[in-house]
Design an enzyme around this catalytic site. Structure first.
Site, short mmCIF file in Angstrom:
data_model
loop_
_atom_site.label_atom_id
_atom_site.label_comp_id
_atom_site.label_asym_id
_atom_site.label_seq_id
_atom_site.Cartn_x
_atom_site.Cartn_y
_atom_site.Cartn_z
N LYS A 1 0.87 -1.18 0.00
CA LYS A 1 0.00 0.00 0.00
C LYS A 1 0.90 1.23 0.00
CE LYS A 1 -3.77 2.29 2.48
NZ LYS A 1 -4.65 2.24 3.67
N LYS B 1 -2.05 -1.56 -3.75
CA LYS B 1 -2.91 -0.39 -3.74
C LYS B 1 -2.04 0.86 -3.82
CE LYS B 1 -6.41 2.01 -0.97
NZ LYS B 1 -7.13 2.06 0.32
#
Length: 334
Positions: free
Chosen positions: A206, A259
């Site tokens: 992320k 992400k």
């Protein structure tokens, strides 16, 4: 008799790739990547109250729902073939505090909604978010002390949150906090408490991205100070994703997530080629909103851009795609 002359083999094109593009039927036969509604998880936003459906200003076509409206939305999506949902709660400031204690209050509206979703639609794959920021008065994913994000002390809070969500019937927990060791900590707690079937989709890579802005608008969860660069990853790094993936795999993750998606297709590819676990990718709010904004200006075709984006994520190696386009894609695919 017509004399065609001698054939010069050096001038002949023995391979003509266009032959495999000459008709839709042929193109379909040689298509390398296929995208299906079965690949998608639809993120949804939940708010407290009744009969509420509020559009997110920075995400055209995306709404924040009260529980009753959320259940209607899920039912409508299921008719389109969507079976995966990731629910994110938007909490008022009055319920937030430094330790995010509301996150594991069994009577909180988020946990009540998760229970009701699984009660009414037991066949859906229900995913939840494990992180402090929706409940934290500081807006960070970890416990804050003297301006520093504490790692190990945060794990206990994430553990309580995870157990509460597992008890509500969630199929997949999504630790999105990026604290070190949280996957192993949560896995151990789940197993010790009898939730051995509850899966973990770790937000493995992320990145500290500019593309989260509309999501933070939707949840009103922006950090109250500083940024998240001490726990979210540096966009310049790719090898670090392999380190995170190895750790999450060793600690018991069932899926690994990247992400955002579009600026990190290389990371999706990297993990898909180096991990036996299914790779998920989050087609985040900013990626959604920039297409919608451009389409509203008439600068591109929203449907074609959506399909191209989703296909690129699948082609890069993602088995699962979380996307705000899920409902639109499913509608077009009908």
């Amino acid at each position: 008799m017509v004399n065609f002359g001698a054939v010069n083999n050096e001038d002949m094109m023995l391979r003509r790739p266009r032959r495999n593009r000459k008709s839709e039927a042929v193109r379909n036969l040689v298509e390398e990547t296929s995208l299906s509604v079965k690949d998608l998880i639809f993120p949804l936003f939940l708010i407290d109250g009744f009969n509420k459906k509020v559009e997110v200003n920075s995400m055209p076509g995306i709404f924040r729902f009260s529980q009753d409206q959320l259940l209607r939305e899920i039912e409508e999506c299921m008719k389109l073939g969507i079976r995966g949902f990731d629910v994110f709660p938007a909490y008022p400031e009055s319920l937030k505090n430094e330790a995010a204690t509301e996150s594991y209050n069994p009577e909180t509206f988020y946990l009540k909604a998760l229970r009701e979703i699984k009660k009414q639609f037991p066949e859906v794959c229900l995913m939840s978010d494990v992180a402090m920021d929706p409940y934290s008065s500081d807006g960070h994913d970890g416990l804050v002390k003297d301006g520093k994000i504490l790692n190990d002390e945060t794990l206990e809070i994430l553990g309580r949150m995870s157990l509460a969500q597992a008890d509500a019937g969630v199929d997949i927990l999504g630790p999105s906090d990026m604290m070190d060791g949280r996957v192993g900590y949560i896995r151990s707690l789940l197993d010790e408490s009898g939730f051995t079937d509850t899966s973990i989709m770790s937000y493995t890579a992320k990145y500290a991205s500019a593309f989260y802005g509309p999501f933070r608008d939707a949840l009103d969860s922006a950090p109250k100070f500083g940024d998240k660069k001490t726990y979210q990853m540096n966009p310049a790094n790719s090898q670090e994703a392999l380190i995170e993936a190895a750790l999450d795999t060793e600690e018991g993750a069932d899926f690994l997530m990247v992400k955002p998606a579009l600026s990190y297709l290389d990371i999706i590819k990297l993990l898909s080629e180096n991990s036996p676990l299914p790779i998920a990718a989050y087609n985040v709010s900013g990626e959604y909103s920039m297409i919608k904004a451009a389409a509203r200006q008439g600068w591109l075709d929203s449907d074609r851009a959506m399909q191209e984006v989703l296909l690129s994520i699948k082609r890069s190696g993602a088995k699962i795609i979380l996307s705000y386009f899920a409902k639109e894609f499913a509608t077009l695919s009908k």
